[in-house]
Design an enzyme around this catalytic site. Structure first.
Site, PDB file in Angstrom:
ATOM      1  N   SER A 155       0.871  -1.184   0.000  1.00 45.42           N
ATOM      2  CA  SER A 155       0.000   0.000   0.000  1.00 45.42           C
ATOM      3  C   SER A 155       0.906   1.232   0.000  1.00 45.42           C
ATOM      4  O   SER A 155       2.077   1.142   0.428  1.00 45.42           O
ATOM      5  CB  SER A 155      -0.852   0.000   1.280  1.00 45.42           C
TER       6      SER A 155
ATOM      7  N   TYR B 206      -2.427  -0.630  10.681  1.00 42.64           N
ATOM      8  CA  TYR B 206      -2.449  -1.115   9.289  1.00 42.64           C
ATOM      9  C   TYR B 206      -1.185  -0.652   8.560  1.00 42.64           C
ATOM     10  O   TYR B 206      -0.515  -1.443   7.885  1.00 42.64           O
ATOM     11  CB  TYR B 206      -3.709  -0.600   8.604  1.00 42.64           C
TER      12      TYR B 206
HETATM   13  N1  LIG Z   1      -8.859  -0.969  -1.164  1.00 42.57           N
HETATM   14  C1  LIG Z   1      -7.887  -0.101  -1.000  1.00 42.57           C
HETATM   15  O1  LIG Z   1      -8.081   1.123  -0.978  1.00 42.57           O
HETATM   16  C2  LIG Z   1      -6.473  -0.597  -0.832  1.00 42.57           C
HETATM   17  C3  LIG Z   1      -5.427   0.350  -0.874  1.00 42.57           C
HETATM   18  C4  LIG Z   1      -4.116  -0.082  -0.704  1.00 42.57           C
HETATM   19  C5  LIG Z   1      -3.858  -1.431  -0.522  1.00 42.57           C
HETATM   20  N2  LIG Z   1      -4.886  -2.323  -0.492  1.00 42.57           N
HETATM   21  C6  LIG Z   1      -4.571  -3.728  -0.286  1.00 42.57           C
HETATM   22  O2  LIG Z   1      -5.127  -4.491  -1.356  1.00 42.57           O
HETATM   23  C7  LIG Z   1      -5.380  -5.821  -0.885  1.00 42.57           C
HETATM   24  C8  LIG Z   1      -6.790  -6.227  -1.259  1.00 42.57           C
HETATM   25  O3  LIG Z   1      -7.690  -5.294  -0.691  1.00 42.57           O
HETATM   26  P1  LIG Z   1      -9.208  -5.144  -1.183  1.00 42.57           P
HETATM   27  O4  LIG Z   1      -9.521  -3.704  -1.102  1.00 42.57           O
HETATM   28  O5  LIG Z   1      -9.395  -5.882  -2.447  1.00 42.57           O
HETATM   29  O6  LIG Z   1      -9.945  -5.873   0.040  1.00 42.57           O
HETATM   30  P2  LIG Z   1     -11.264  -6.765   0.113  1.00 42.57           P
HETATM   31  O7  LIG Z   1     -11.740  -6.625   1.513  1.00 42.57           O
HETATM   32  O8  LIG Z   1     -12.193  -6.442  -1.010  1.00 42.57           O
HETATM   33  O9  LIG Z   1     -10.696  -8.249  -0.122  1.00 42.57           O
HETATM   34  C9  LIG Z   1      -9.850  -8.867   0.817  1.00 42.57           C
HETATM   35  C10 LIG Z   1     -10.075 -10.360   0.759  1.00 42.57           C
HETATM   36  O10 LIG Z   1      -9.189 -10.980   1.720  1.00 42.57           O
HETATM   37  C11 LIG Z   1      -9.913 -12.021   2.348  1.00 42.57           C
HETATM   38  N3  LIG Z   1      -9.334 -12.336   3.664  1.00 42.57           N
HETATM   39  C12 LIG Z   1      -9.301 -11.546   4.765  1.00 42.57           C
HETATM   40  N4  LIG Z   1      -8.752 -12.200   5.795  1.00 42.57           N
HETATM   41  C13 LIG Z   1      -8.421 -13.435   5.343  1.00 42.57           C
HETATM   42  C14 LIG Z   1      -7.823 -14.579   5.940  1.00 42.57           C
HETATM   43  N5  LIG Z   1      -7.463 -14.607   7.230  1.00 42.57           N
HETATM   44  N6  LIG Z   1      -7.633 -15.671   5.179  1.00 42.57           N
HETATM   45  C15 LIG Z   1      -8.022 -15.677   3.882  1.00 42.57           C
HETATM   46  N7  LIG Z   1      -8.591 -14.645   3.267  1.00 42.57           N
HETATM   47  C16 LIG Z   1      -8.791 -13.525   3.989  1.00 42.57           C
HETATM   48  C17 LIG Z   1     -11.337 -11.496   2.456  1.00 42.57           C
HETATM   49  O11 LIG Z   1     -12.276 -12.550   2.678  1.00 42.57           O
HETATM   50  C18 LIG Z   1     -11.512 -10.786   1.126  1.00 42.57           C
HETATM   51  O12 LIG Z   1     -12.027 -11.651   0.141  1.00 42.57           O
HETATM   52  C19 LIG Z   1      -5.085  -5.807   0.616  1.00 42.57           C
HETATM   53  O13 LIG Z   1      -3.756  -6.279   0.825  1.00 42.57           O
HETATM   54  C20 LIG Z   1      -5.172  -4.332   0.961  1.00 42.57           C
HETATM   55  O14 LIG Z   1      -4.428  -4.022   2.117  1.00 42.57           O
HETATM   56  C21 LIG Z   1      -6.197  -1.937  -0.657  1.00 42.57           C
END
Ligand SMILES: NC(=O)c1ccc[n+]([C@@H]2O[C@H](COP(=O)([O-])OP(=O)(O)OC[C@H]3O[C@@H](n4cnc5c(N)ncnc54)[C@H](O)[C@@H]3O)[C@@H](O)[C@H]2O)c1
Length: 249
Positions: free
Chosen positions: A140, A153
């Protein structure tokens, strides 16, 4: 581009992971969708196989080593190895440090950082045997600069950054590359929870990026696929920002 490659994407039942798994499948990869969310993971894999793609859902709680080990075993048994690992699953907790219970800190570290260590550990054993592999970690911008209000985080993402560089340094001799992507706010279910689903709030957040919009799962998936592909064969240990310019200003 990924014909016959075996690709594991964690957290692929939703958001960025789901889009990434879809794009790998569309480019010929055999995709393993790993997630704790069985209903959405199973439905997504069905939608992939219905379109003729090779895909498998593995239910895994990635905070548990046994689940990560089984994920890699099932992948290798089904698709003949692990060519690409995308460590994507994570959660966000917005509680400030002075109010954060220890068990919530531990849960965040386990989900966001320990899971990436565990999946990498077991996938690396296969990649070392094969003398090739690519790991892409979803970090991130908050691994580069402290995003206000989500200190715990941010800390996990700082760890992801250094895990990525360390994997790159230690496994380059085996022809295994490790890189990460650093998105700013991306319009996903995680953002709907942390920022809210209010369009005005999302517009305000979008203005933080010089490009003036929020990122999409496609924006991040494209960067992940590049880092997993032979087009980036001389790139390892890199952190690719996918942030609309957020960290440039
Ligand atoms: N959305 C944003 O703004 C953003 C920004 C920067 C980084 N990220 C990173 O991108 C990645 C994906 O984020 P997203 O926005 O798609 O999130 P999301 O919540 O849409 O998806 C995350 C997925 O991870 C799964 N998950 C959570 N805990 C788990 C576990 N213990 N075991 C197995 N699966 C598990 C959830 O069930 C979900 O399907 C993450 O690493 C997040 O930190 C997101």
């Amino acid at each position: 581009m990924f014909e016959n490659k075996s690709v594991v994407v964690t957290g692929a039942a939703s958001g960025i992971g789901r889009q990434t798994a879809l794009e790998f499948a569309q480019r010929g990869a055999k995709v393993v969708v790993a997630d704790i969310d069985e209903p959405n993971g199973t439905a997504f894999v069905e939608s992939l196989t219905d379109k003729g793609h090779e895909a498998l859902f593995v239910r895994a709680d990635l905070t548990r080593e046994a689940d990560c080990e089984r994920l890699v075993e099932v992948t290798a048994d089904t698709f003949g190895g692990v060519d690409v690992l995308v460590n994507n699953a994570a959660i966000e907790i917005t509680t400030p440090i002075h109010e954060l219970p220890l068990h919530e800190w531990d849960r965040l570290l386990a989900t966001n950082l320990t899971s990436m260590f565990l999946c990498s550990k077991h996938a690396l054993r296969r990649m070392i045997e094969a003398r090739q592999g690519a790991i892409v970690n979803v970090c991130s911008v908050s691994g580069l600069v402290a995003w206000p209000g989500i200190a715990a985080y941010n800390t996990t993402k700082g760890g992801v950054m250094m895990l990525t560089k360390s994997l790159a340094a230690d496994y380059a001799p085996y022809n295994i590359r490790a890189n990460c992507v650093c998105p700013s706010i991306i319009d996903t279910p995680m953002t709907d929870v942390s920022v809210g689903n209010d369009l005005d709030v999302k517009e305000q957040k979008a203005k933080l990026n010089p490009l003036g919009r929020l990122g999409t799962p496609e924006d991040v998936a494209n960067a992940i696929l590049f880092l997993a592909s032979d087009d980036s064969s001389f790139i390892t240990g890199a952190a690719l920002t996918v942030d609309g310019g957020y960290t440039a200003v």
